[in-house]
Design a protein around this motif. Structure first.
Motif, PDB file in Angstrom:
ATOM      1  N   ILE A  77       0.847  -1.201   0.000  1.00 61.04           N
ATOM      2  CA  ILE A  77       0.000   0.000   0.000  1.00 61.04           C
ATOM      3  C   ILE A  77       0.883   1.252   0.000  1.00 61.04           C
ATOM      4  N   GLY A  78       1.860   1.212  -0.882  1.00 57.94           N
ATOM      5  CA  GLY A  78       2.795   2.317  -1.014  1.00 57.94           C
ATOM      6  C   GLY A  78       2.362   3.382  -1.995  1.00 57.94           C
ATOM      7  N   THR A  79       1.258   3.157  -2.692  1.00 55.58           N
ATOM      8  CA  THR A  79       0.793   4.147  -3.671  1.00 55.58           C
ATOM      9  C   THR A  79      -0.522   4.767  -3.214  1.00 55.58           C
ATOM     10  N   PHE A  80      -0.783   5.944  -3.724  1.00 51.36           N
ATOM     11  CA  PHE A  80      -2.027   6.655  -3.439  1.00 51.36           C
ATOM     12  C   PHE A  80      -3.221   5.783  -3.846  1.00 51.36           C
ATOM     13  N   SER A  81      -3.152   5.186  -5.012  1.00 49.69           N
ATOM     14  CA  SER A  81      -4.244   4.346  -5.506  1.00 49.69           C
ATOM     15  C   SER A  81      -4.526   3.164  -4.578  1.00 49.69           C
ATOM     16  N   ALA A  82      -3.471   2.468  -4.160  1.00 51.22           N
ATOM     17  CA  ALA A  82      -3.643   1.311  -3.267  1.00 51.22           C
ATOM     18  C   ALA A  82      -4.222   1.744  -1.921  1.00 51.22           C
ATOM     19  N   ARG A  83      -3.804   2.891  -1.424  1.00 55.50           N
ATOM     20  CA  ARG A  83      -4.336   3.393  -0.148  1.00 55.50           C
ATOM     21  C   ARG A  83      -5.812   3.726  -0.250  1.00 55.50           C
ATOM     22  N   ILE A 127      -8.888  13.055  -7.739  1.00 58.70           N
ATOM     23  CA  ILE A 127      -7.780  13.914  -7.306  1.00 58.70           C
ATOM     24  C   ILE A 127      -6.453  13.302  -7.738  1.00 58.70           C
ATOM     25  N   ARG A 128      -6.321  11.993  -7.587  1.00 58.86           N
ATOM     26  CA  ARG A 128      -5.093  11.302  -7.996  1.00 58.86           C
ATOM     27  C   ARG A 128      -4.868  11.449  -9.501  1.00 58.86           C
ATOM     28  N   ARG A 129      -5.929  11.288 -10.289  1.00 63.99           N
ATOM     29  CA  ARG A 129      -5.793  11.423 -11.752  1.00 63.99           C
ATOM     30  C   ARG A 129      -5.435  12.856 -12.154  1.00 63.99           C
ATOM     31  N   ILE A 130      -6.051  13.832 -11.488  1.00 65.44           N
ATOM     32  CA  ILE A 130      -5.724  15.234 -11.764  1.00 65.44           C
ATOM     33  C   ILE A 130      -4.258  15.490 -11.413  1.00 65.44           C
ATOM     34  N   ARG A 131      -3.826  14.983 -10.267  1.00 69.33           N
ATOM     35  CA  ARG A 131      -2.417  15.113  -9.877  1.00 69.33           C
ATOM     36  C   ARG A 131      -1.512  14.512 -10.934  1.00 69.33           C
ATOM     37  N   ASN A 132      -1.877  13.325 -11.441  1.00 70.56           N
ATOM     38  CA  ASN A 132      -1.063  12.662 -12.453  1.00 70.56           C
ATOM     39  C   ASN A 132      -0.988  13.475 -13.744  1.00 70.56           C
ATOM     40  N   GLU A 133      -2.095  14.115 -14.123  1.00 69.98           N
ATOM     41  CA  GLU A 133      -2.083  14.987 -15.308  1.00 69.98           C
ATOM     42  C   GLU A 133      -1.026  16.075 -15.148  1.00 69.98           C
ATOM     43  N   PHE A 134      -1.041  16.715 -13.978  1.00 71.45           N
ATOM     44  CA  PHE A 134      -0.088  17.797 -13.738  1.00 71.45           C
ATOM     45  C   PHE A 134       1.333  17.282 -13.580  1.00 71.45           C
ATOM     46  N   ALA A 135       1.509  16.143 -12.957  1.00 74.65           N
ATOM     47  CA  ALA A 135       2.851  15.617 -12.700  1.00 74.65           C
ATOM     48  C   ALA A 135       3.510  15.059 -13.955  1.00 74.65           C
ATOM     49  N   HIS A 136       2.734  14.501 -14.872  1.00 71.40           N
ATOM     50  CA  HIS A 136       3.312  13.799 -16.011  1.00 71.40           C
ATOM     51  C   HIS A 136       3.273  14.575 -17.321  1.00 71.40           C
ATOM     52  N   ASN A 137       2.527  15.662 -17.381  1.00 72.31           N
ATOM     53  CA  ASN A 137       2.520  16.484 -18.594  1.00 72.31           C
ATOM     54  C   ASN A 137       3.635  17.509 -18.486  1.00 72.31           C
ATOM     55  N   ILE A 138       4.609  17.383 -19.345  1.00 72.65           N
ATOM     56  CA  ILE A 138       5.779  18.247 -19.281  1.00 72.65           C
ATOM     57  C   ILE A 138       5.422  19.678 -19.661  1.00 72.65           C
TER      58      ILE A 138
END
Length: 190
Positions: free
Chosen positions: A57-63, A84-95
């Motif tokens: 349970i080391g990831t946000f999704s698993a938690r 919220i996790r998906r929105i975070r991923n959009e911001f974190a992974h879009n250069i």
């Protein structure tokens, strides 16, 4: 404390990217704290369930999933945490400059905002606020809820050893036979 005001003040000078990543990080850490408060405590400083590359349970999704499956959060709350996790991923992974005006981000924030009533006025009408503030409002009440949950939650207590690990009780010595019984045994043998 009004977490929307705290987040708004904290993030007003931050870029959209920083505001999203930091707000999601706070929510993720509070979810971890909620789960830790519920689970049997570990003795060391690290917890193999949460820490390390292969932590279950080391990831946000698993938690999020575990918190839902053990009944700490509702299915709606879990769904919104995933948004919220998906929105975070959009911001974190879009250069290149991801912002709240990006169509995918805006759509997810609207979905998140429409699932709760925090932006409703007394007549049930949705208040008109920016996409950024819709996101911060949703995250702020969810963070507040998780902070409260951490303080109210009951920990699971460690079970004592199962019966198979218990040492058997020593057998009690049988009481010695009375003299009459011993005489009767001797007489029957003769």
């Amino acid at each position: 404390m009004d977490y929307f005001d705290v987040l708004h003040k904290e993030f007003e000078n931050e870029s959209d990217r920083a505001a999203v990543i930091l707000a999601a990080s706070i929510a993720d850490e509070l979810l971890r704290s909620t789960l830790s408060a519920r689970l049997v405590a570990v003795a060391g400083a690290t917890d193999d369930l949460f820490d390390g590359a292969n932590a279950p349970i080391g990831t946000f999704s698993a938690r999020i999933e575990l918190a839902f499956r053990i009944g700490l959060i509702s299915s709606k709350f879990a769904r919104d945490m995933h948004l919220i996790r998906r929105i975070r991923n959009e911001f974190a992974h879009n250069i290149q400059g991801c912002s709240f005006e990006d169509a995918r981000v805006k759509s997810r924030v609207e979905e998140l905002s429409n699932s709760h009533t925090m932006l409703m006025d007394a007549k049930g009408n949705k208040k008109k606020v920016s996409t950024r503030n819709q996101f911060l409002e949703a995250v702020s009440w969810m963070i507040w809820h998780l902070k409260e949950l951490v303080t109210e939650i009951e920990a699971i207590h460690q079970e004592s050893c199962e019966w198979g690990y218990q040492a058997p009780e020593p057998k009690k010595k049988a009481a010695s036979a009375t003299p009459k019984k011993q005489q009767a045994k001797s007489a029957s043998k003769a």
